[in-house]
Write an enzyme that holds these catalytic residues in place. Structure first.
Site, PDB file in Angstrom:
ATOM      1  NE  ARG A  69      -2.457  -1.139   3.606  1.00  0.00           N
ATOM      2  CZ  ARG A  69      -2.099  -0.331   4.585  1.00  0.00           C
ATOM      3  NH1 ARG A  69      -2.198   0.980   4.450  1.00  0.00           N
ATOM      4  NH2 ARG A  69      -1.643  -0.811   5.728  1.00  0.00           N
ATOM      5  CE1 TYR A 211       2.299  -7.104  -4.171  1.00  0.00           C
ATOM      6  CE2 TYR A 211       1.255  -5.895  -2.392  1.00  0.00           C
ATOM      7  CZ  TYR A 211       1.974  -6.982  -2.841  1.00  0.00           C
ATOM      8  OH  TYR A 211       2.345  -7.956  -1.954  1.00  0.00           O
ATOM      9  CE  LYS A 220      -6.507  -3.943   4.011  1.00  0.00           C
ATOM     10  NZ  LYS A 220      -6.912  -4.452   5.318  1.00  0.00           N
ATOM     11  CG  HIS A 240      -8.589  -3.321   9.365  1.00  0.00           C
ATOM     12  ND1 HIS A 240      -7.352  -2.839   9.710  1.00  0.00           N
ATOM     13  CD2 HIS A 240      -8.360  -4.338   8.495  1.00  0.00           C
ATOM     14  CE1 HIS A 240      -6.419  -3.524   9.075  1.00  0.00           C
ATOM     15  NE2 HIS A 240      -7.002  -4.441   8.339  1.00  0.00           N
ATOM     16  CB  SER A 262      -0.297  -4.375   9.827  1.00  0.00           C
ATOM     17  OG  SER A 262       0.410  -3.222  10.098  1.00  0.00           O
ATOM     18  CB  CYS A 264      -1.264  -7.856  15.855  1.00  0.00           C
ATOM     19  SG  CYS A 264      -0.565  -6.327  16.473  1.00  0.00           S
ATOM     20  CG  ASP A 287      -8.146  -7.544   6.165  1.00  0.00           C
ATOM     21  OD1 ASP A 287      -7.475  -7.209   7.164  1.00  0.00           O
ATOM     22  OD2 ASP A 287      -8.132  -6.908   5.100  1.00  0.00           O
ATOM     23  NE  ARG A 383       0.252  -8.699   1.679  1.00  0.00           N
ATOM     24  CZ  ARG A 383      -0.383  -8.284   2.763  1.00  0.00           C
ATOM     25  NH1 ARG A 383      -1.465  -8.897   3.185  1.00  0.00           N
ATOM     26  NH2 ARG A 383       0.072  -7.269   3.457  1.00  0.00           N
TER      27      ARG A 383
HETATM   28  O1  O2Y Z   1      -3.506  -3.802   0.912  1.00  0.00           O
HETATM   29  C1  O2Y Z   1      -2.420  -4.285   0.640  1.00  0.00           C
HETATM   30  O2  O2Y Z   1      -1.968  -4.304  -0.487  1.00  0.00           O
HETATM   31  C2  O2Y Z   1      -1.556  -4.857   1.629  1.00  0.00           C
HETATM   32  S1  O2Y Z   1      -2.034  -4.479   3.249  1.00  0.00           S
HETATM   33  C3  O2Y Z   1      -3.209  -5.658   3.739  1.00  0.00           C
HETATM   34  C4  O2Y Z   1      -3.534  -6.713   2.927  1.00  0.00           C
HETATM   35  C5  O2Y Z   1      -4.459  -7.631   3.356  1.00  0.00           C
HETATM   36  C6  O2Y Z   1      -5.053  -7.450   4.574  1.00  0.00           C
HETATM   37  N1  O2Y Z   1      -4.742  -6.417   5.361  1.00  0.00           N
HETATM   38  C7  O2Y Z   1      -3.813  -5.529   4.985  1.00  0.00           C
HETATM   39  C8  O2Y Z   1      -3.538  -4.410   5.941  1.00  0.00           C
HETATM   40  O3  O2Y Z   1      -2.643  -3.602   5.765  1.00  0.00           O
HETATM   41  O4  O2Y Z   1      -4.275  -4.312   6.910  1.00  0.00           O
HETATM   42 MN    MN Z   2      -5.970  -5.658   6.909  1.00  0.00          MN
END
Ligand code: O2Y
Ligand code: MN
Length: 600
Positions: A69, A211, A220, A240, A262, A264, A287, A383
Site C-alpha cells: 500500500r 498491487y 481496502k 477492519h 498490522s 499482530c 480482515d 502475498r
Molecule cells: O492492501 C495491501 O496491499 C496490503 S495491506 C493488507 C492486505 C491484506 C489485509 N490487510 C492488509 C492491511 O494492511 O491491513
Molecule cells: Mn488488513
C-alpha cells in the site's frame, strides 16, 4: 454484448472507455473459463509462472516499486477538508479529478479494458454492496475472482436501476502499437501513483499501481474507506476486523470480531487451532467485518470478502496450519521465492530453503545460514490470494446472507508492557475508548517516532477510515445507543505480546490464545470469573487455564494491573493522542479517560 440494462453503468463504462482509449472492452462473467483465460494471458506474457507443486497456482513478481500500500499516495478527497480529518491525505476532489483525468487519458492504449461487476458480501445479502471495477490488468481480474463474487448474478441483483460503487483502476502504462509488457510487471512511477477516494460521490479512482489493496479495489478502498463513510451515514459499521466462531465442548457457539494493527497475527487468530481440548475455532473472515443491527437488536456481521490476501512470510505449519492447507491449490502468489522443483518458499515457512531459489526480484538466491544480514528471498510483504471456501477451518455459515450475531469485540496490539493479557470494558463507551487507544509499540526507531513509543492505530482503522477519525469515534458512540447492553457485544482488550524486562515472551500465543477466548466466551455467558479494576474487568488468577509453559509467577504478571504503566499510558493518550482529533473528539471519550485516571 453488454450484459446489463443498467443505464448508469452503461454510461459510466462508455465514458471511461472514451477517456482511457483501450483497444477493446470485456465484460467479466466470473466463470472458471474467464479465470483460465486471464491466467493464460499472464502466463503467455511471462508475467506469471505456473507452480508445478501446487495445482492451478501461479507466481507473480511485481515491480520493485510496487510492493505494498502507498499511504502517502492515498487520498480521501471529500468536498470539505475537515471531513477527511487530520489522519488522511486530503486533496480538493475537483483538482484531483483534473490531475487524474489527464493521467487516465489514453492510459489503456494497447490494452483490454475489463469491466468487473462484483459483490462485497454474499450476493443479495441485505448487508452486501455491489461494486464495478474497471481495470486494464488481467492480474487484477484473476485476483478479484478470488477475493470477491464476480459475474452475471451480480448484474441480475443490480438490475436496471440498482446502485453500484464505481471503481476505476489502471496500471498506468499504455502500450505502443505491437508492444507488450515483455514480462515486466506494468505500473507507473511512485509520483504518478494515486489511490483516490471520493466519499461524497462514493467512487474510487486508482492509477499507477497493480498491487494488492491499491488495485483490488473491493478490499481496502471499497470495503473500508468508502464503506466506512457510507456506514456512518446509514447507521452501520464497516470495520477492519476478523470474524471467528468459537464453539465450546457442549456445542454452544459464539462469534467474535477483532481489530488489530498490522503484524499482530490477525490471520493466525482467525484460523486458530485451539490447544484446549473440546474447543473449536472456525473462520468467518480474516480482515474485514460489516456489521448491522438486526430487528432483534443484535449486531450481525458479514465478511464482505470471498478470499484471503495474506502475508506469506511467517506463515508455517506451526503458526497457521489452516492457512498452509488453504494455499495448497488454486492460489496466486505474489513476490514469494521459487524453488527449483516449482514450489514456493519464504522466510518463516518452517524449513530451510531447498536448494537454489529464485528470489522475488527474479535473481538466484542461496540461503546463507550464517549471514543474518542476507536480503530476504521473499519480499516481507509477499502475498497469497486464496479462496476462503477451501480453508479447512472455514465456518459452514460463513456465507450466511443474514450474517452472524456478534457476541464480543476484541482489540489488541503489540504491547510488551503495561497492557494485561486480557481485560473487559465496563460498558459500550468504555469499549469505544479501548478501540480509540489501540496501538503497537515500535521496536526500532522509525522516521517519525523513537523506539518504545506507541504508534496509535485507533480500531486498526487509521489507514482505512474514509472520514474524520473524531467523527468515526462519535459514530461508534451513537451506534451504541441503538440497542441495549443485554443484546450488544461485550468489548475486550487482549495483548499476546507481553515481555519480561529481559525481553522474554510471557505468553506463548498462537493456539494457546484459545485459553483467553474461552474466558471471553464465559464472560459473555456471565460466568467467567473476574474482578473489577480501574481499567475494567480482569480475570481472577484461576479464571484462565494456564499453559504448561507459563509459570504461575508469569501468569500473575500477565493478569496484574500495572498502575504506574497505566498512568503513563493515559497521560500519553491525553497529551499526544487525543489532541490530534481536536473538537471532534467525543466528550464521552474524555469522560472515560477522566474516570479511569481518577480511579487509578
Ligand atoms: O492492501 C495491501 O496491499 C496490503 S495491506 C493488507 C492486505 C491484506 C489485509 N490487510 C492488509 C492491511 O494492511 O491491513
Ligand atoms: Mn488488513
Amino acid at each position: 454484448m453488454i450484459p446489463t440494462n443498467n443505464q448508469k453503468l452503461i454510461n459510466w463504462v462508455k465514458d471511461i472507455q472514451a477517456m482511457c482509449a483501450p483497444d477493446s472492452v470485456v465484460w467479466c462473467d466470473g466463470t472458471k473459463a474467464e479465470y483460465d483465460q486471464m491466467i493464460k494471458i499472464v502466463v503467455d506474457g511471462k508475467l506469471a509462472k505456473p507452480l508445478k507443486k501446487r495445482p492451478n497456482s501461479y507466481l507473480f513478481r511485481s515491480d520493485a516499486s510496487d510492493v505494498a500500500r502507498v499511504e502517502n499516495r492515498t487520498y480521501i478527497a471529500s468536498k470539505r477538508k475537515e471531513d477527511a480529518g487530520p489522519t488522511n491525505n486530503w486533496v480538493d476532489p475537483i483538482e484531483l479529478k483534473e490531475t487524474m483525468k489527464s493521467l487516465y487519458t489514453g492510459c489503456m492504449k494497447g490494452r483490454v479494458m475489463y469491466v468487473i461487476p462484483f459483490s462485497m458480501g454474499p450476493i443479495g445479502s441485505p448487508i452486501a454492496k455491489i461494486g464495478v471495477e474497471i481495470t486494464d490488468s488481467p492480474y487484477v481480474v484473476a485476483n478479484m475472482h478470488i477475493m470477491t463474487r464476480v459475474g452475471g448474478r451480480v448484474l441480475e441483483v443490480l438490475g436496471d436501476k440498482g446502485e453500484f460503487i464505481p471503481c476505476l483502476h489502471s496500471v498506468g502504462k499504455p502500450l505502443l502499437s505491437c508492444q507488450d509488457d515483455n514480462g515486466q510487471w506494468p505500473c507507473a512511477p511512485l509520483d504518478k501513483k494515486y489511490i483516490s477516494h471520493f466519499p461524497d460521490d462514493r467512487s474510487i479512482w486508482s492509477y499507477g499501481s497493480g498491487y494488492g489493496g491499491n488495485a483490488l479495489l473491493g478490499k481496502k478502498c471499497l470495503a473500508l474507506r468508502i464503506a466506512s463513510a457510507q456506514a456512518k451515514d446509514e447507521g452501520w459499521l464497516a470495520e477492519h476486523m476478523l470474524i471467528l466462531k468459537v464453539t465450546n465442548p457442549e456445542g454452544k457457539s459464539k462469534y467474535i470480531a477483532a481489530a488489530f494493527p498490522s503484524a499482530c497475527g490477525k490471520t493466525n487468530l482467525a484460523m486458530l487451532v485451539p490447544t484446549i481440548p473440546g474447543w473449536k475455532v472456525e473462520t468467518v473472515g480474516d480482515d474485514i467485518a460489516w456489521m448491522k443491527y438486526g430487528s432483534d437488536g443484535k449486531l450481525y456481521a458479514i465478511n464482505p470478502e470471498a478470499g484471503f490476501f495474506g502475508v506469506a512470510p511467517g506463515t508455517s505449519m506451526d503458526s497457521n496450519p489452516n492457512a498452509m492447507h488453504t494455499i495448497e491449490k488454486n492460489t496466486i502468489f505474489t513476490n514469494v521465492a521459487l524453488t527449483e522443483d516449482g514450489d514456493v518458499w519464504w522466510e518463516g515457512i518452517g524449513y530451510d530453503a531447498p536448494g537454489t531459489l529464485i528470489d522475488w526480484n527474479g535473481k538466484e538466491w542461496i540461503q546463507d545460514k550464517e549471514n543474518k544480514g542476507q536480503k530476504p528471498a521473499a519480499h516481507p510483504n509477499s502475498r497469497f490470494t486464496t479462496p476462503a471456501a477451501q480453508c479447512p477451518s472455514i465456518a459452514s455459515n460463513f456465507e450466511d446472507p443474514a450474517g452472524v450475531p456478534i457476541d464480543a469485540i476484541l482489540f489488541g496490539g503489540r504491547r510488551p508492557s503495561t497492557i494485561p493479557l486480557v481485560h473487559q470494558s465496563r460498558n459500550w463507551n468504555h469499549g469505544v475508548f479501548m478501540g480509540s487507544i489501540v496501538g503497537s509499540e515500535i521496536t526500532a526507531a522509525a522516521l517519525d517516532l523513537k523506539a518504545g513509543t506507541i504508534r496509535r492505530d485507533p480500531f486498526a482503522m487509521l489507514p482505512f477510515c474514509g472520514y474524520h477519525m473524531g467523527d468515526y469515534f462519535a459514530h461508534w458512540i451513537k451506534v451504541g445507543t441503538k440497542s441495549t447492553p443485554d443484546k450488544q457485544p461485550k468489548f475486550f482488550f487482549v495483548n499476546w505480546f507481553r515481555k519480561t524486562k529481559e525481553g522474554k515472551w510471557l505468553w506463548p500465543g498462537y493456539g494457546d490464545n484459545s485459553r483467553v477466548l474461552k474466558w471471553i466466551f464465559e464472560r459473555c455467558d456471565g460466568v467467567g470469573k473476574a474482578v473489577e479494576t480501574p481499567i475494567g474487568f480482569m480475570p481472577t488468577l484461576d479464571a484462565i487455564d494456564r499453559p504448561e509453559s507459563v509459570s504461575a509467577q508469569d501468569m500473575q504478571e500477565l493478569l496484574s494491573l500495572d498502575k504506574d504503566g497505566w498512568k503513563k499510558e493515559l497521560a500519553d493518550v491525553r497529551s499526544e493522542h487525543y489532541p490530534k482529533f481536536g473538537s471532534k473528539l467525543p466528550k464521552e471519550l474524555h469522560a472515560q479517560l477522566d474516570d479511569i485516571e481518577k480511579n487509578l
